[in-house]
Write a protein that holds these residues in place. Structure first.
Motif, PDB file in Angstrom:
ATOM      1  N   LEU A 192       0.845  -1.192   0.000  1.00 24.93           N
ATOM      2  CA  LEU A 192       0.000   0.000   0.000  1.00 24.93           C
ATOM      3  C   LEU A 192       0.883   1.245   0.000  1.00 24.93           C
ATOM      4  CD1 LEU A 192      -2.408  -1.412   2.677  1.00 24.93           C
ATOM      5  CD2 LEU A 192      -3.046  -0.952   0.314  1.00 24.93           C
ATOM      6  N   ASP A 193       0.417   2.285  -0.684  1.00 29.86           N
ATOM      7  CA  ASP A 193       1.211   3.492  -0.922  1.00 29.86           C
ATOM      8  C   ASP A 193       0.667   4.646  -0.087  1.00 29.86           C
ATOM      9  OD1 ASP A 193       2.618   5.637  -1.935  1.00 29.86           O
ATOM     10  OD2 ASP A 193       2.396   5.041  -4.029  1.00 29.86           O
ATOM     11  N   ALA A 194       1.509   5.186   0.805  1.00 33.84           N
ATOM     12  CA  ALA A 194       1.097   6.299   1.668  1.00 33.84           C
ATOM     13  C   ALA A 194       1.686   7.627   1.220  1.00 33.84           C
ATOM     14  CB  ALA A 194       1.517   6.010   3.114  1.00 33.84           C
ATOM     15  N   ARG A 195       2.237   7.687   0.021  1.00 36.98           N
ATOM     16  CA  ARG A 195       2.926   8.906  -0.411  1.00 36.98           C
ATOM     17  C   ARG A 195       1.983  10.067  -0.699  1.00 36.98           C
ATOM     18  NH1 ARG A 195       6.745   6.295  -4.976  1.00 36.98           N
ATOM     19  NH2 ARG A 195       4.793   5.119  -5.277  1.00 36.98           N
ATOM     20  N   PHE A 196       0.683   9.815  -0.760  1.00 32.44           N
ATOM     21  CA  PHE A 196      -0.255  10.911  -1.018  1.00 32.44           C
ATOM     22  C   PHE A 196      -0.495  11.758   0.229  1.00 32.44           C
ATOM     23  CE2 PHE A 196      -2.797   7.497   0.639  1.00 32.44           C
ATOM     24  CZ  PHE A 196      -3.760   8.124   1.420  1.00 32.44           C
ATOM     25  N   LEU A 197      -0.153  11.244   1.403  1.00 34.83           N
ATOM     26  CA  LEU A 197      -0.319  12.008   2.636  1.00 34.83           C
ATOM     27  C   LEU A 197       0.770  13.080   2.735  1.00 34.83           C
ATOM     28  CD1 LEU A 197      -1.032   9.048   5.093  1.00 34.83           C
ATOM     29  CD2 LEU A 197      -2.709  10.649   4.137  1.00 34.83           C
ATOM     30  N   ARG A 198       0.489  14.144   3.471  1.00 34.30           N
ATOM     31  CA  ARG A 198       1.474  15.218   3.581  1.00 34.30           C
ATOM     32  C   ARG A 198       2.725  14.701   4.286  1.00 34.30           C
ATOM     33  NH1 ARG A 198      -0.728  19.643   7.964  1.00 34.30           N
ATOM     34  NH2 ARG A 198      -0.986  18.250   9.756  1.00 34.30           N
ATOM     35  N   ASN A 199       3.864  15.248   3.885  1.00 33.85           N
ATOM     36  CA  ASN A 199       5.153  14.672   4.246  1.00 33.85           C
ATOM     37  C   ASN A 199       5.864  15.485   5.327  1.00 33.85           C
ATOM     38  OD1 ASN A 199       7.581  13.349   4.313  1.00 33.85           O
ATOM     39  ND2 ASN A 199       7.963  13.456   2.113  1.00 33.85           N
ATOM     40  N   PRO A 200       6.100  14.902   6.504  1.00 30.88           N
ATOM     41  CA  PRO A 200       6.826  15.609   7.567  1.00 30.88           C
ATOM     42  C   PRO A 200       8.270  15.941   7.195  1.00 30.88           C
ATOM     43  CG  PRO A 200       5.649  13.709   8.444  1.00 30.88           C
ATOM     44  CD  PRO A 200       5.612  13.595   6.951  1.00 30.88           C
ATOM     45  N   HIS A 201       8.776  15.318   6.147  1.00 22.54           N
ATOM     46  CA  HIS A 201      10.157  15.576   5.738  1.00 22.54           C
ATOM     47  C   HIS A 201      10.387  17.053   5.434  1.00 22.54           C
ATOM     48  CE1 HIS A 201      14.030  14.970   3.761  1.00 22.54           C
ATOM     49  NE2 HIS A 201      13.569  15.661   2.729  1.00 22.54           N
ATOM     50  N   TYR A 219       1.416  14.871  13.249  1.00 24.35           N
ATOM     51  CA  TYR A 219       1.411  15.628  11.988  1.00 24.35           C
ATOM     52  C   TYR A 219       0.798  14.791  10.864  1.00 24.35           C
ATOM     53  CZ  TYR A 219       3.193  18.325   8.007  1.00 24.35           C
ATOM     54  OH  TYR A 219       3.298  19.052   6.844  1.00 24.35           O
ATOM     55  N   VAL A 220       1.203  13.531  10.769  1.00 26.54           N
ATOM     56  CA  VAL A 220       0.664  12.657   9.723  1.00 26.54           C
ATOM     57  C   VAL A 220      -0.826  12.428   9.943  1.00 26.54           C
ATOM     58  CG1 VAL A 220       0.768  10.350   8.706  1.00 26.54           C
ATOM     59  CG2 VAL A 220       2.884  11.523   9.349  1.00 26.54           C
ATOM     60  N   MET A 221      -1.211  12.184  11.185  1.00 31.02           N
ATOM     61  CA  MET A 221      -2.609  11.885  11.490  1.00 31.02           C
ATOM     62  C   MET A 221      -3.526  13.086  11.272  1.00 31.02           C
ATOM     63  SD  MET A 221      -2.191   9.578  14.938  1.00 31.02           S
ATOM     64  CE  MET A 221      -1.342   7.999  14.903  1.00 31.02           C
ATOM     65  N   ALA A 222      -2.951  14.289  11.258  1.00 29.55           N
ATOM     66  CA  ALA A 222      -3.767  15.485  11.055  1.00 29.55           C
ATOM     67  C   ALA A 222      -4.190  15.666   9.605  1.00 29.55           C
ATOM     68  CB  ALA A 222      -3.006  16.724  11.533  1.00 29.55           C
ATOM     69  N   ASP A 223      -3.579  14.921   8.693  1.00 31.93           N
ATOM     70  CA  ASP A 223      -4.003  14.966   7.292  1.00 31.93           C
ATOM     71  C   ASP A 223      -5.445  14.461   7.209  1.00 31.93           C
ATOM     72  OD1 ASP A 223      -4.457  14.036   4.508  1.00 31.93           O
ATOM     73  OD2 ASP A 223      -2.350  14.569   4.238  1.00 31.93           O
ATOM     74  N   SER A 224      -6.292  15.183   6.495  1.00 36.11           N
ATOM     75  CA  SER A 224      -7.717  14.836   6.454  1.00 36.11           C
ATOM     76  C   SER A 224      -7.978  13.467   5.828  1.00 36.11           C
ATOM     77  CB  SER A 224      -8.495  15.908   5.680  1.00 36.11           C
ATOM     78  OG  SER A 224      -8.015  16.006   4.344  1.00 36.11           O
ATOM     79  N   ASP A 225      -7.039  12.972   5.027  1.00 36.96           N
ATOM     80  CA  ASP A 225      -7.234  11.672   4.388  1.00 36.96           C
ATOM     81  C   ASP A 225      -6.610  10.520   5.174  1.00 36.96           C
ATOM     82  OD1 ASP A 225      -8.700  12.512   2.156  1.00 36.96           O
ATOM     83  OD2 ASP A 225      -6.875  13.154   1.124  1.00 36.96           O
ATOM     84  N   TYR A 226      -5.922  10.843   6.259  1.00 38.66           N
ATOM     85  CA  TYR A 226      -5.254   9.787   7.029  1.00 38.66           C
ATOM     86  C   TYR A 226      -6.262   8.805   7.628  1.00 38.66           C
ATOM     87  CZ  TYR A 226      -3.099   7.480  11.017  1.00 38.66           C
ATOM     88  OH  TYR A 226      -2.691   6.534  11.926  1.00 38.66           O
ATOM     89  N   ALA A 227      -7.248   9.316   8.352  1.00 35.15           N
ATOM     90  CA  ALA A 227      -8.198   8.434   9.044  1.00 35.15           C
ATOM     91  C   ALA A 227      -8.987   7.559   8.071  1.00 35.15           C
ATOM     92  CB  ALA A 227      -9.136   9.252   9.931  1.00 35.15           C
ATOM     93  N   PRO A 228      -9.526   8.121   6.965  1.00 34.91           N
ATOM     94  CA  PRO A 228     -10.220   7.241   6.015  1.00 34.91           C
ATOM     95  C   PRO A 228      -9.304   6.177   5.412  1.00 34.91           C
ATOM     96  CG  PRO A 228     -10.792   9.533   5.609  1.00 34.91           C
ATOM     97  CD  PRO A 228      -9.676   9.543   6.601  1.00 34.91           C
ATOM     98  N   GLY A 260      10.509   8.064   2.089  1.00 33.96           N
ATOM     99  CA  GLY A 260      11.732   7.777   2.831  1.00 33.96           C
ATOM    100  C   GLY A 260      11.625   6.610   3.788  1.00 33.96           C
ATOM    101  N   GLY A 261      10.414   6.097   4.004  1.00 33.61           N
ATOM    102  CA  GLY A 261      10.236   4.978   4.923  1.00 33.61           C
ATOM    103  C   GLY A 261      10.496   5.336   6.371  1.00 33.61           C
ATOM    104  N   ARG A 262      10.389   6.622   6.710  1.00 38.79           N
ATOM    105  CA  ARG A 262      10.701   7.067   8.074  1.00 38.79           C
ATOM    106  C   ARG A 262       9.512   7.708   8.782  1.00 38.79           C
ATOM    107  NH1 ARG A 262      15.769   8.091   9.857  1.00 38.79           N
ATOM    108  NH2 ARG A 262      15.021   9.981  10.908  1.00 38.79           N
ATOM    109  N   HIS A 263       8.590   8.306   8.038  1.00 35.01           N
ATOM    110  CA  HIS A 263       7.553   9.117   8.663  1.00 35.01           C
ATOM    111  C   HIS A 263       6.151   8.541   8.460  1.00 35.01           C
ATOM    112  CE1 HIS A 263      10.818  12.244   7.873  1.00 35.01           C
ATOM    113  NE2 HIS A 263      10.724  12.200   9.180  1.00 35.01           N
ATOM    114  N   ARG A 264       5.601   8.730   7.250  1.00 34.20           N
ATOM    115  CA  ARG A 264       4.207   8.365   7.002  1.00 34.20           C
ATOM    116  C   ARG A 264       3.968   6.861   7.117  1.00 34.20           C
ATOM    117  NH1 ARG A 264       4.158  11.660   1.454  1.00 34.20           N
ATOM    118  NH2 ARG A 264       6.300  10.850   1.555  1.00 34.20           N
ATOM    119  N   SER A 265       4.792   6.070   6.463  1.00 32.11           N
ATOM    120  CA  SER A 265       4.582   4.617   6.503  1.00 32.11           C
ATOM    121  C   SER A 265       4.775   4.068   7.911  1.00 32.11           C
ATOM    122  CB  SER A 265       5.522   3.916   5.520  1.00 32.11           C
ATOM    123  OG  SER A 265       6.877   4.204   5.817  1.00 32.11           O
TER     124      SER A 265
END
Length: 328
Positions: A192-201, A219-228, A260-265
């Motif tokens: 699954l690809d999480a790159r569409f979420l906003r990036n803390p980098h 920060y990642v969870m605050a993205d409106s598309d994260y929860a869905p 980067g495999g460090r934040h969103r994923s």
């Protein structure tokens, strides 16, 4: 949901195959330390007799060096052994990137078993094609490309140690974060690809941190598309994982990637693991509430920041009921 009984657990029979140089011998040595009776490269015609005579869990090495090796014959043997309800037969396949295999052969100066004219690359390609049906049918693919020996031991022990509950029945679920630029995890069943979420980098104070840090996760969870997104992944796994069990799978690796495999994923894997590990994490499916759940953050592990860990450890001595899946 679970009840202990006096019925002996099925005896584990592991067939370990894979590419030469990918760590098959190391896996067999670890299994021997875990009280498995280990036989490496017996003639294929002896498999049934070896299993019949063994009194302990058995690990059998089968690869291109085996006398009479034929992938179809190996799969036929697996199918034949699985008819016996007193056996739990699993096929393990060890692999690694071609460049890594070349480097290992250069370092050890060993001859590849299929490199008839000394060309290791040709030997690797021939063996990859020869064993492809085994990889496709494997219950567990172990990619040792970036797995140093201590990590390989930890991984094998977590899956097969009788003292850690690795011999328990049911499905073991591995959740993995990774970076797309470093390549897809080859052992993954779902990606699954999480790159569409906003990036803390791109936030200076968050960039050096990881999804294991609370402010990055927030920060990642605050993205409106994260929860869905998380809700839909969870719902999909509630549907898919029980069907994996019906198909006879014993391991499922779910990989979630970002740049980067460090934040969103990492954030999503941690949140998803918490959901699945909850008592009702798999909904109404019977037995799924005790499935072991493992977490690995691939890029963080490569940087020495973390390693495999359990989100929910196996429960020793209990067998989950088969999930009740509605008829199609």
């Amino acid at each position: 949901m679970f009840s202990a009984d006096d019925t002996p657990a099925p005896r584990r029979i592991l067939l370990v195959s894979g590419l030469s140089g990918a760590g098959k011998s190391s896996i067999l040595r670890i299994l021997e330390d875990l009280d498995h009776e280990v036989i490496d490269n017996p003639p294929l015609g002896m498999l049934d007799d070896i299993v019949a005579r063994a009194e302990r869990p058995v690990a059998i090495g089968v690869d291109s060096r085996t006398r009479g090796f034929d992938a179809t014959a190996v799969l036929d043997a697996v199918a034949r052994l699985r008819v016996n309800p007193h056996l739990r037969v699993e096929l393990i396949y060890a692999t690694a990137d071609e460049n890594v295999l070349l480097r290992r052969y250069t370092a050890t100066r060993r001859r590849h078993p299929l490199a008839l004219h000394g060309n290791v690359t040709e030997g690797i390609e021939a063996e990859t094609a020869l064993t492809a049906p085994l990889r496709a049918a494997a219950d567990l693919v172990i990619d040792t490309t970036d797995m140093p020996p201590p990590e390989l031991r930890r991984f094998v022990e977590s899956r097969f140690s009788p003292w850690e509950g690795g011999g328990s029945e049911g499905l073991t679920v591995a959740l993995m974060s990774f970076a797309y630029p470093s390549g897809l995890p080859r052992e993954a069943d779902l990606v699954l690809d999480a790159r569409f979420l906003r990036n803390p980098h791109y936030v200076p104070e968050l960039a050096p941190k990881t999804g294991l840090d609370a402010d990055v996760a927030a920060y990642v969870m605050a993205d409106s598309d994260y929860a869905p997104f998380l809700d839909q992944i969870h719902a999909m796994l509630q549907l898919v994982l029980p069907r994996f069990v019906q198909e006879g799978k014993k391991y499922a690796t779910i990989a979630i990637g970002c740049s980067g495999g460090r934040h969103r994923s990492v954030t999503i894997v941690e949140a998803l693991a918490a959901r699945l590990a909850a008592p009702d994490g798999m909904g109404a499916y019977k037995g799924a509430g005790q499935w072991p759940i493992m977490i690995m953050h691939r890029e963080l592990a490569r940087q020495g920041l973390t390693s495999w860990r359990w989100a929910r450890k196996p429960v020793e001595g209990f067998k989950p009921d088969m999930p009740q899946v509605p008829a199609s």
